[in-house]
Design a protein around this motif. Structure first.
Motif, short mmCIF file in Angstrom:
data_model
loop_
_atom_site.label_atom_id
_atom_site.label_comp_id
_atom_site.label_asym_id
_atom_site.label_seq_id
_atom_site.Cartn_x
_atom_site.Cartn_y
_atom_site.Cartn_z
N ASP A 156 0.83 -1.21 0.00
CA ASP A 156 0.00 0.00 0.00
C ASP A 156 0.86 1.25 0.00
N ALA A 157 2.05 1.15 0.68
CA ALA A 157 2.92 2.33 0.79
C ALA A 157 3.71 2.55 -0.50
N SER A 159 6.27 5.11 1.27
CA SER A 159 6.08 6.51 1.71
C SER A 159 6.53 6.74 3.15
N LYS A 177 -5.92 5.33 5.09
CA LYS A 177 -6.32 4.90 3.75
C LYS A 177 -7.81 5.11 3.48
N ARG A 236 -10.62 2.58 2.10
CA ARG A 236 -9.89 1.42 1.61
C ARG A 236 -9.30 0.61 2.74
N THR A 251 -9.33 -0.62 6.97
CA THR A 251 -10.13 -0.69 8.20
C THR A 251 -9.34 -0.17 9.40
N GLY A 252 -8.04 -0.15 9.29
CA GLY A 252 -7.19 0.26 10.44
C GLY A 252 -7.09 -0.86 11.48
N THR A 310 9.82 1.91 5.40
CA THR A 310 9.48 1.41 6.73
C THR A 310 10.09 0.03 6.90
N1 LIG Z 1 4.44 -0.27 5.41
C1 LIG Z 1 3.75 0.88 5.65
N2 LIG Z 1 4.07 2.01 4.98
C2 LIG Z 1 3.39 3.17 5.20
N3 LIG Z 1 2.39 3.27 6.06
C3 LIG Z 1 1.99 2.15 6.72
C4 LIG Z 1 2.66 0.91 6.58
N4 LIG Z 1 2.11 -0.04 7.41
C5 LIG Z 1 1.10 0.63 8.07
N5 LIG Z 1 1.01 1.93 7.61
C6 LIG Z 1 0.10 2.95 8.13
O1 LIG Z 1 -0.57 2.43 9.25
C7 LIG Z 1 -1.97 2.53 9.08
C8 LIG Z 1 -2.63 1.42 9.82
O2 LIG Z 1 -2.33 0.23 9.18
P1 LIG Z 1 -3.26 -0.96 9.34
O3 LIG Z 1 -2.71 -2.15 8.61
O4 LIG Z 1 -3.62 -1.24 10.74
O5 LIG Z 1 -4.56 -0.46 8.64
P2 LIG Z 1 -4.77 -0.19 7.07
O6 LIG Z 1 -3.70 -0.83 6.30
O7 LIG Z 1 -4.96 1.24 6.93
O8 LIG Z 1 -6.13 -0.93 6.82
P3 LIG Z 1 -6.29 -2.48 6.46
O9 LIG Z 1 -5.12 -3.12 6.98
O10 LIG Z 1 -7.50 -2.88 7.14
O11 LIG Z 1 -6.38 -2.54 4.98
C9 LIG Z 1 -2.08 2.56 7.68
O12 LIG Z 1 -3.30 3.24 7.29
C10 LIG Z 1 -0.88 3.32 7.16
O13 LIG Z 1 -1.14 4.70 7.22
#
Ligand SMILES: Nc1ncnc2c1ncn2[C@@H]1O[C@H](COP(=O)(O)OP(=O)(O)OP(=O)(O)O)[C@@H](O)[C@H]1O
Ligand SMILES: [Mg+2]
Length: 678
Positions: A565-566, A595, A613, A616, A618-619, A646
């Motif tokens: 995702d990043a 990012s 996100k 997209r 859930t956190g 990261t």
């Molecule tokens: N590898 C990463 N690079 C950048 N940001 C990250 C990374 N891992 C986590 N995050 C940040 O942490 C937040 C929380 O992550 P988390 O996995 O709990 O939820 P999400 O990814 O937003 O949602 P879901 O996992 O349900 O799709 C993310 O929205 C993002 O902003």
């Protein structure tokens, strides 16, 4: 405060000075006394000699008279009665023998011939010696005596004699007015002798009497001086002097007045007079004689009736003895001064020598007090101080050791405190997270449960509705959207339940690399699609982990999905496994070049429902992962820098050699991915 050095030196000096002063005082006194005592002893002996000489003189007169009385011309006198011849004979004898008077009396004591004054005869001569011979002529011995005679008596013998005697009185500067020459008071002192003149039958036919006037006659005193003192002189003065006194008056002397004249007519001091004349006790001590101080000896002169009529004196000048004494004292003082100086120098050197190491020690203690524990003293000092220095060095060395140990302890203590604090902070953070999760979990479970049934009936009813109107494409489309969205809701609810249920994992021993490979296999397609390069770095021969493989797989999947995702525009992804924590643990590292996370978001990424996100996300991904890792006694750490990427490290404990039966086998019921509860 006076310094120790000054005090030592002062005390030392005081002791030295006091002892020296004492010894000088007593030394001087005893030297002085000894010298004076010796002088007095000498004078006493000199007086004996003087007496001998005086007696000898008297004896000579006696001898002269006696021998003369034995001569035939006197024995013949009554027979021949040649008066003229007798007179001539006696006059010659008188002059030859140096007598002042030479008289011949008849058996009754009347003067028959007065050789010095032939015109005056027929009177009775009153003299002690004469009287004694008249009283006891049978013993046929001569009698000699010292006697006092009056002016009248002297005049009777010859006017010259009374003048000679008178002069001794007139010369006296300090005397009372002289008695008149014819006065009956004592005017002269004579040495006299008498002897009986016997005829051939042994009958007394007369008495021969002679005398010598001592007044102004220097012969005896000068002889005493010559014999006893041998004309010793001191600074021009005669060392020794002798005097014959009539009562308290000098009538024959070689003591001189200031003008050099014999001090005839002067008187003796009151003290001497009282002791010698008054009480008949000899005087042997210092006395002022006319002008000078003398060490003197006086003894009484007595007549035949044992009356004290005058004194015999000898004396030696005190000055030479005083000078001797002063010289000895001076030498004594010089020696004392030298020894005092020497002692003080020695004392000073000793004190300084003693104090110096003490000062060194003092300086050393200051150094040590300032914190220089490496300082040591190196002194050569007297035994005691050397020992003190040695023990000081020992003490400093010990102190240094103890301080080092103390500092070491402090350091390690600080370290341990820091460690503990860090651990505590970590634990607190974990507790905080855990409590948040558990309360949220309970809520989420309730919500999920409540929502589950309505969702089910929505789905069922949407299905039924679609069956009832198969020809209405708009409705069909709407119902499809409803079904899809409801399915999405169901997924969320499922996730929530997964999170909230606290269902126990199903752990068993397994290879982490296998889990990782499985995850990669599922996601490989999506990774490639996103133009992300995957680097797989799995360490060989890792210890097996005791884990729920599904759940750990889910965690890793979450981490990789986040990384993807990043990196929406592609990037690089590393997935690695390795040994950690002394081989007792295994670490799984997921790193991306995405990012990164903004610093203000970092503390919240493990919070449930925290997402950047939008719809997209859930956190829940990271918070669910956190829960799973915790159930496995592992840790999850996140390091992120915006725009650089990261790194997430997942650390799990290696399985024990024999894990044994576990108590978490109960929860087969709830498969983690169980669908909606029916
Ligand atoms: N590898 C990463 N690079 C950048 N940001 C990250 C990374 N891992 C986590 N995050 C940040 O942490 C937040 C929380 O992550 P988390 O996995 O709990 O939820 P999400 O990814 O937003 O949602 P879901 O996992 O349900 O799709 C993310 O929205 C993002 O902003
Ligand atoms: Mg996520």
């Amino acid at each position: 405060m006076v310094s120790l050095k000054t005090r030592l030196i002062l005390n030392f000096s005081v002791v030295i000075l006091v002892s020296t002063l004492c010894s000088v005082y007593f030394g001087v006194r005893s030297v002085g006394n000894t010298i004076v005592a010796q002088a007095q002893e000498k004078v006493r002996l000199d007086l004996n000699s003087a007496r001998e000489i005086y007696q000898n003189e008297l004896g000579q007169i006696r001898q002269t008279i006696r021998l003369t009385a034995l001569r035939f011309f006197l024995k013949d006198m009554s027979v021949t009665d040649q008066r003229a011849k007798l007179l001539t004979e006696l006059q010659q004898i008188r002059e030859r023998e140096g007598l002042d008077v030479l008289n011949l009396t008849d058996p009754a004591g009347r003067i028959v011939i007065r050789s010095r004054h032939p015109d005056v005869t027929g009177d009775v001569l009153d003299r002690q010696a004469l009287r004694q011979v008249l009283d006891d002529w049978q013993s046929d011995t001569a009698v000699a005596a010292t006697q006092v005679v009056t002016g009248t008596e002297l005049r009777q013998e010859h006017p010259d004699l009374v003048r000679q005697a008178e002069a001794t009185h007139r010369d006296a500067a300090d005397s009372l007015p002289s008695p008149a020459p014819d006065d009956d008071s004592p005017a002269g002192m004579v040495m006299s002798a008498a002897a009986p003149v016997l005829d051939y039958q042994g009958r007394l036919i007369g008495v021969l009497y002679g005398e010598k006037l001592l007044n102004r006659d220097p012969a005896i005193v000068d002889r005493i001086r010559d014999i006893v003192f041998q004309d010793q002189r001191f600074e021009g003065k005669e060392m020794g002097t002798a005097t014959i006194f009539l009562d308290d008056r000098r009538i024959a002397t070689n003591v001189r007045r200031a003008d050099g004249q014999r001090a005839i007519g002067t008187r003796v001091s009151r003290e001497v007079y009282d002791q010698v004349i008054g009480r008949g006790i000899p005087w042997i001590q210092r006395a002022l004689v006319v002008e000078d101080w003398y060490i003197t000896a006086y003894e009484p002169l007595r007549d035949l009736d044992d009356r004290i009529i005058g004194m015999l004196y000898v004396g030696i000048l005190e000055a030479p003895y005083i000078q001797l004494r002063d010289r000895v004292v001076l030498q004594f003082l010089v020696v004392a001064l030298l020894s005092v100086t020497l002692l003080i120098i020695v004392g000073y050197v000793t004190a300084v020598g003693t104090i110096k190491p003490i000062n060194t020690l003092m300086e050393a203690t200051r150094q040590v007090a300032r914190g220089d524990l490496t300082h040591r003293v190196d002194i050569s000092a007297p035994q005691e101080i050397a020992r003190l220095a040695a023990s000081f060095n020992r003490m400093t060395a010990d102190l240094e050791k103890v301080t080092a140990r103390y500092q070491e302890l402090t350091r390690s203590l600080e370290q341990r405190v820091a460690e503990r604090t860090r651990e505590l902070t970590d634990t607190q953070a974990q507790l905080h997270q855990a409590s948040k999760l558990s309360s949220l979990g309970r809520m989420a479970a309730g919500v999920a449960h409540e929502i589950n049934n309505p969702l089910t009936s929505i789905m069922i009813n949407a299905g039924l509705a679609a069956e009832e109107a198969p020809d209405d494409p708009v409705l069909q489309e709407n119902l499809r959207v409803i079904s899809e969205e409801t399915a999405r809701c169901r997924d969320i609810v499922s996730d929530l339940l997964q999170f909230a249920r606290e269902s126990r994992p199903l752990p068993r021993s397994g290879e982490i690399n296998l889990v990782l490979e499985r995850v990669v296999a599922v996601l490989r397609h999506q990774i490639a699609l996103q133009k992300v390069a995957l680097h797989l770095d799995l360490a060989a021969a890792l210890p097996p982990l005791f884990m729920d493989e599904n759940r750990i797989g889910q965690v890793v999947t979450n981490l990789i999905l986040n990384a993807l995702d990043a990196m929406p525009d592609g990037g690089e992804l590393w997935l690695a496994s390795k040994r950690a924590g002394d081989g007792q643990e295994v670490a799984i590292v997921v790193r991306d070049t995405g990012s990164g996370i903004a610093p203000e978001h970092l503390p919240r990424v493990f919070d449930p429902f925290f997402t950047t996100k939008g719809t997209r996300g859930t956190g829940l991904g990271l918070s669910v992962s956190y829960g799973i890792v915790e159930q496995h006694d592992g840790r999850i750490e996140l390091d992120s820098h915006p725009d650089r990427g990261t790194t997430v490290v997942l650390t799990l404990p290696a399985a024990a050699a024999d894990p044994g039966p576990t108590d978490v086998t109960r929860s087969d019921a709830a498969a983690p991915d169980a669908g909606l509860e029916q």
